[in-house]
Each structure stands twice: as structure tokens, then as C-alpha cells.
Design an enzyme around this catalytic site. Structure first.
Site, PDB file in Angstrom:
ATOM      1  N   HIS A 178       0.540  -0.882  -0.513  1.00  0.00           N
ATOM      2  CA  HIS A 178      -0.178  -0.163  -0.219  1.00  0.00           C
ATOM      3  C   HIS A 178       0.890   1.151   0.140  1.00  0.00           C
ATOM      4  O   HIS A 178       1.110   2.029  -0.669  1.00  0.00           O
ATOM      5  CB  HIS A 178      -0.956   0.075   0.966  1.00  0.00           C
ATOM      6  CG  HIS A 178      -1.765  -1.028   1.647  1.00  0.00           C
ATOM      7  ND1 HIS A 178      -2.786  -1.955   2.802  1.00  0.00           N
ATOM      8  CD2 HIS A 178      -2.938  -1.202   0.495  1.00  0.00           C
ATOM      9  CE1 HIS A 178      -3.231  -3.028   2.438  1.00  0.00           C
ATOM     10  NE2 HIS A 178      -3.431  -2.220   1.190  1.00  0.00           N
ATOM     11  N   LYS A 198     -15.079  -7.609   4.787  1.00  0.00           N
ATOM     12  CA  LYS A 198     -14.582  -8.581   6.380  1.00  0.00           C
ATOM     13  C   LYS A 198     -13.828  -8.043   6.935  1.00  0.00           C
ATOM     14  O   LYS A 198     -14.455  -6.902   7.582  1.00  0.00           O
ATOM     15  CB  LYS A 198     -12.896  -8.750   4.966  1.00  0.00           C
ATOM     16  CG  LYS A 198     -12.515  -8.731   3.667  1.00  0.00           C
ATOM     17  CD  LYS A 198     -10.995  -8.221   3.244  1.00  0.00           C
ATOM     18  CE  LYS A 198     -11.367  -8.338   1.835  1.00  0.00           C
ATOM     19  NZ  LYS A 198     -10.124  -7.507   1.692  1.00  0.00           N
ATOM     20  N   ARG A 233      -2.737  -6.302  -7.694  1.00  0.00           N
ATOM     21  CA  ARG A 233      -1.155  -6.755  -7.730  1.00  0.00           C
ATOM     22  C   ARG A 233      -1.279  -8.417  -9.334  1.00  0.00           C
ATOM     23  O   ARG A 233       0.062  -8.403  -9.570  1.00  0.00           O
ATOM     24  CB  ARG A 233      -1.301  -7.929  -6.388  1.00  0.00           C
ATOM     25  CG  ARG A 233      -0.661  -7.597  -5.465  1.00  0.00           C
ATOM     26  CD  ARG A 233      -1.243  -7.931  -4.441  1.00  0.00           C
ATOM     27  NE  ARG A 233      -2.553  -8.530  -4.340  1.00  0.00           N
ATOM     28  CZ  ARG A 233      -4.107  -8.624  -3.222  1.00  0.00           C
ATOM     29  NH1 ARG A 233      -2.362  -8.364  -2.138  1.00  0.00           N
ATOM     30  NH2 ARG A 233      -4.558  -8.385  -3.230  1.00  0.00           N
ATOM     31  N   SER A 257      -3.687  -8.320   2.775  1.00  0.00           N
ATOM     32  CA  SER A 257      -3.307  -7.736   4.545  1.00  0.00           C
ATOM     33  C   SER A 257      -3.893  -8.907   5.188  1.00  0.00           C
ATOM     34  O   SER A 257      -3.203  -9.558   5.554  1.00  0.00           O
ATOM     35  CB  SER A 257      -4.240  -6.969   4.873  1.00  0.00           C
ATOM     36  OG  SER A 257      -3.978  -5.718   4.321  1.00  0.00           O
TER      37      SER A 257
HETATM   38  O1  PNS Z   1      -8.924  -2.925   1.393  1.00  0.00           O
HETATM   39  P1  PNS Z   1     -10.082  -3.742   0.399  1.00  0.00           P
HETATM   40  O2  PNS Z   1     -10.176  -4.193   1.574  1.00  0.00           O
HETATM   41  O3  PNS Z   1      -9.648  -4.296  -0.950  1.00  0.00           O
HETATM   42  O4  PNS Z   1     -10.835  -2.526  -0.346  1.00  0.00           O
HETATM   43  C1  PNS Z   1     -12.338  -2.919  -0.696  1.00  0.00           C
HETATM   44  C2  PNS Z   1     -12.728  -1.194  -0.403  1.00  0.00           C
HETATM   45  C3  PNS Z   1     -13.146  -0.654   1.324  1.00  0.00           C
HETATM   46  C4  PNS Z   1     -12.797   0.067  -1.247  1.00  0.00           C
HETATM   47  C5  PNS Z   1     -14.194  -1.552  -0.988  1.00  0.00           C
HETATM   48  O5  PNS Z   1     -15.012  -2.729  -0.356  1.00  0.00           O
HETATM   49  C6  PNS Z   1     -15.650  -0.534  -1.077  1.00  0.00           C
HETATM   50  O6  PNS Z   1     -15.356   0.461  -1.625  1.00  0.00           O
HETATM   51  N1  PNS Z   1     -16.206   0.057   0.121  1.00  0.00           N
HETATM   52  C7  PNS Z   1     -17.572   0.590   0.628  1.00  0.00           C
HETATM   53  C8  PNS Z   1     -18.825   0.258   0.326  1.00  0.00           C
HETATM   54  C9  PNS Z   1     -18.623   0.723  -1.939  1.00  0.00           C
HETATM   55  O7  PNS Z   1     -18.921   1.411  -1.954  1.00  0.00           O
HETATM   56  N2  PNS Z   1     -19.375  -0.272  -1.842  1.00  0.00           N
HETATM   57  C10 PNS Z   1     -19.730  -1.022  -3.302  1.00  0.00           C
HETATM   58  C11 PNS Z   1     -18.396  -0.833  -3.967  1.00  0.00           C
HETATM   59  S1  PNS Z   1     -18.384  -2.271  -4.773  1.00  0.00           S
END
Ligand code: PNS
Length: 183
Positions: free
Chosen positions: A29, A53, A102, A140
Site C-alpha cells: 500500500h 471482511k 497485484r 493484508s
Molecule cells: O482493501 P479492500 O478491502 O480491497 O478495499 C475495498 C473497499 C473498502 C475499497 C471497498 O470494499 C469499498 O469501497 N467499500 C465501501 C462500500 C462501497 O462503496 N461498496 C461498493 C463498491 S462495489
């Protein structure tokens, strides 16, 4: 147009939002943020409060770690957001959502997410940066797994994060843990 004309003021402040769970933040990150600073005027590291998660670290713990890691980088802003990412992005002046990619395995998830976000907010675009080859295997999730089993995560996360992981996993076995692995 005269080529020496100054770029309009509003064009100078291009902000990218780098959202994620950051549970915990890794060198993968950090590498993305450092490279993004070469392109954007400001990077907002946006820590999601609502993720699919189960988080190991509370949002406050994640925020504290991320803030201290970027403390000497004034162009990095660390924030948290609740609910939909696009709603949060709309409230900022950001033009771009930034994500690290990745390997091919990330593609489908990222493609769906970027497409959904664009459908929700057509003015927003997601840009992807390839993860540094040194961190291709770092996530992570695997960091937490290795740390929980007593393995070393040195060189993959900052020392501060490695220490916090050790503290978390020193919980007495009888105490119910506040996380649940996803395999
Ligand atoms: O690090 P991650 O867990 O891959 O990040 C995922 C994240 C937090 C960017 C994504 O889950 C997110 O944007 N969550 C907020 C809720 C949202 O907007 N969901 C719709 C996107 S499909």
C-alpha cells in the site's frame, strides 16, 4: 495558445482517493501512495469503516497506524469513510479513485468494483497502479495469517505494524478474538 501560459489554478490540485480496508497497511500500500504522489497533488488514504471482511484492527487502530506512517508526508491526508465510497468521493474534490493491482487474480474483483462505482457515479474514474514486484505476494490477509501463526512479516509491513500485530495475537487463548478468518 501560448505554451508558457500557466495551467489554470483548478487544474493544479488533482486529488486521488486511495480507498481500502488497510487491515493492516502493508509496504505494498505504502509503495502505491509514494508513487501516486509523483502524479497527483494530494492523495487521500480513505479507510473504509464498512467492509465485507471482518477487520482485525478497529478503524481507530488502522487510522492511527496509517497516520503515523504518513506523518511526514504533507501531501497525504488520512481519513475514514462510512457507507458508499462514491458518496465519500463526491464530498471531496477528488477526480480519481486509485487502486493497486497485484496479479490477474485481483482483476475480476477490481473490475467489478470499478464498474459498479462508475455506474453509481459516472464522473468518477478508477485508475490502477501495478503493485511493485517486491510486494506482489503481499496482502493484508496473508500478513495477518502469517503473523497469527508466529511467522515473520519483517520487510513486508512497517515495524510499527509488525509490533501491533504481535500485540493483537498475544491475546489469551481463552479470550474471544474479534476477528474471523476468511479462506
Ligand atoms: O482493501 P479492500 O478491502 O480491497 O478495499 C475495498 C473497499 C473498502 C475499497 C471497498 O470494499 C469499498 O469501497 N467499500 C465501501 C462500500 C462501497 O462503496 N461498496 C461498493 C463498491 S462495489
Amino acid at each position: 495558445m501560448n505554451r508558457t501560459t500557466e495551467i489554470p489554478r483548478e487544474a493544479k490540485g488533482i486529488i486521488a482517493i486511495y480507498p481500502g480496508s488497510f487491515d493492516p497497511i502493508t509496504y505494498g500500500h505504502i509503495d502505491i501512495v509514494e508513487r501516486a504522489l509523483e502524479i497527483f497533488d494530494r492523495v487521500i488514504v480513505a479507510i473504509a469503516q464498512d467492509t465485507a471482511k471482518n477487520a482485525l484492527f478497529t478503524v481507530e487502530e488502522r487510522m492511527e497506524m496509517v497516520r503515523s506512517i504518513f506523518a511526514d508526508m504533507p501531501k497525504v491526508v488520512v481519513d475514514t469513510f462510512k457507507g458508499l465510497l462514491v458518496n465519500y468521493v463526491e464530498k471531496t474534490n477528488a477526480k480519481v479513485i486509485l487502486r493497486g493491482l497485484r496479479a490477474t487474480s485481483d482483476f475480476e474483483y477490481e473490475f467489478h468494483m470499478a464498474s459498479m462505482n462508475r455506474s453509481l457515479s459516472p464522473r468518477l474514474d478508477t485508475l490502477f497502479m501495478m503493485t511493485n514486484k517486491d510486494y506482489f505476494f503481499v496482502s493484508s490477509r496473508t500478513i495477518k495469517e502469517v503473523a497469527s501463526l508466529g511467522g515473520t512479516v519483517e520487510g513486508l509491513v512497517p515495524d510499527l505494524v509488525a509490533r501491533k500485530l504481535k500485540e493483537k495475537f498475544k491475546l489469551p487463548l481463552t479470550k474471544k478474538r474479534d476477528f474471523d478468518w476468511e479462506y
